[in-house]
Design a protein around this motif. Structure first.
Motif, short mmCIF file in Angstrom:
data_model
loop_
_atom_site.label_atom_id
_atom_site.label_comp_id
_atom_site.label_asym_id
_atom_site.label_seq_id
_atom_site.Cartn_x
_atom_site.Cartn_y
_atom_site.Cartn_z
N UNK A 1 0.84 -1.18 0.00
CA UNK A 1 0.00 0.00 0.00
C UNK A 1 0.88 1.24 0.00
N UNK A 2 0.40 2.32 -0.62
CA UNK A 2 1.18 3.55 -0.51
C UNK A 2 1.00 4.07 0.92
N UNK A 3 1.87 4.98 1.38
CA UNK A 3 1.81 5.42 2.78
C UNK A 3 0.43 5.96 3.21
N UNK A 4 -0.26 6.69 2.33
CA UNK A 4 -1.59 7.20 2.68
C UNK A 4 -2.60 6.06 2.84
N UNK A 5 -2.51 5.05 1.97
CA UNK A 5 -3.40 3.90 2.09
C UNK A 5 -3.12 3.12 3.37
N UNK A 6 -1.84 2.98 3.70
CA UNK A 6 -1.46 2.27 4.92
C UNK A 6 -2.02 2.99 6.15
N UNK A 7 -1.91 4.31 6.18
CA UNK A 7 -2.44 5.07 7.31
C UNK A 7 -3.96 4.97 7.38
N UNK A 8 -4.61 4.95 6.23
CA UNK A 8 -6.07 4.82 6.21
C UNK A 8 -6.49 3.45 6.75
N UNK A 9 -5.80 2.41 6.33
CA UNK A 9 -6.13 1.07 6.83
C UNK A 9 -5.90 0.99 8.34
N UNK A 10 -4.82 1.57 8.80
CA UNK A 10 -4.54 1.57 10.24
C UNK A 10 -5.62 2.36 10.99
N UNK A 11 -6.05 3.48 10.43
CA UNK A 11 -7.12 4.27 11.06
C UNK A 11 -8.38 3.41 11.19
N UNK A 12 -8.67 2.62 10.16
CA UNK A 12 -9.83 1.74 10.24
C UNK A 12 -9.62 0.65 11.30
N UNK A 13 -8.45 0.04 11.33
CA UNK A 13 -8.17 -1.00 12.31
C UNK A 13 -8.31 -0.46 13.73
N UNK A 14 -7.91 0.79 13.93
CA UNK A 14 -8.03 1.40 15.25
C UNK A 14 -9.50 1.56 15.67
N UNK A 15 -10.39 1.74 14.71
CA UNK A 15 -11.81 1.86 15.08
C UNK A 15 -12.34 0.52 15.60
N UNK A 16 -11.71 -0.57 15.24
CA UNK A 16 -12.15 -1.89 15.69
C UNK A 16 -11.69 -2.18 17.12
N UNK A 17 -10.78 -1.37 17.64
CA UNK A 17 -10.29 -1.55 19.01
C UNK A 17 -11.31 -1.07 20.03
N UNK A 18 -12.20 -0.17 19.64
CA UNK A 18 -13.15 0.43 20.57
C UNK A 18 -14.28 -0.51 20.91
#
Length: 113
Positions: free
Chosen positions: A96-113
């Motif tokens: 993934x490009x860096x922006x895509x990687x950050x977006x995927x991580x942002x989504x993964x973080x929503x699953x922690x809640x």
């Protein structure tokens, strides 16, 4: 004053409809996390459970909602940008490009809640 039946039905439906329409509705995603969810749905959902419930289509592929229990998902940033070559045995290599990687991580973080 007597309200028409239609008005009464609308008033009765408000408690059900308002939580869905509210901008503070549970699990509301920001733009970056929504993009990450799209990336996950497009690239990962064939094997991984990408949502809050349900099993992964491929048994050895961990559900995304459990990844944060294994390690901080922010640690995935470099691996996603450089290309993940490990994971479950049948996981394809992808980058993934860096922006895509950050977006995927942002989504993964929503699953922690």
């Amino acid at each position: 004053m007597r309200l028409p039946t239609t008005a009464l039905l609308l008033i009765a439906a408000l408690p059900v409809a308002l939580p869905v329409a509210s901008p503070t509705a549970a699990h509301a995603l920001d733009a970056q996390a929504r993009r990450g969810e799209t990336i996950a749905r497009t690239n990962c959902a064939r094997c991984h459970a990408i949502g809050r419930v349900g099993p992964s289509p491929l048994a050895e592929a961990p559900p995304f909602r459990e990844l944060h229990r294994r390690y901080p998902v922010t640690d995935l940033s470099e691996a996603l940008a450089e290309g993940i070559t490990t994971g479950h045995p049948t996981m394809p290599e992808f980058r993934l490009d860096p922006d895509e990687a950050q977006a995927l991580i942002a989504y993964l973080q929503t699953l922690e809640r």
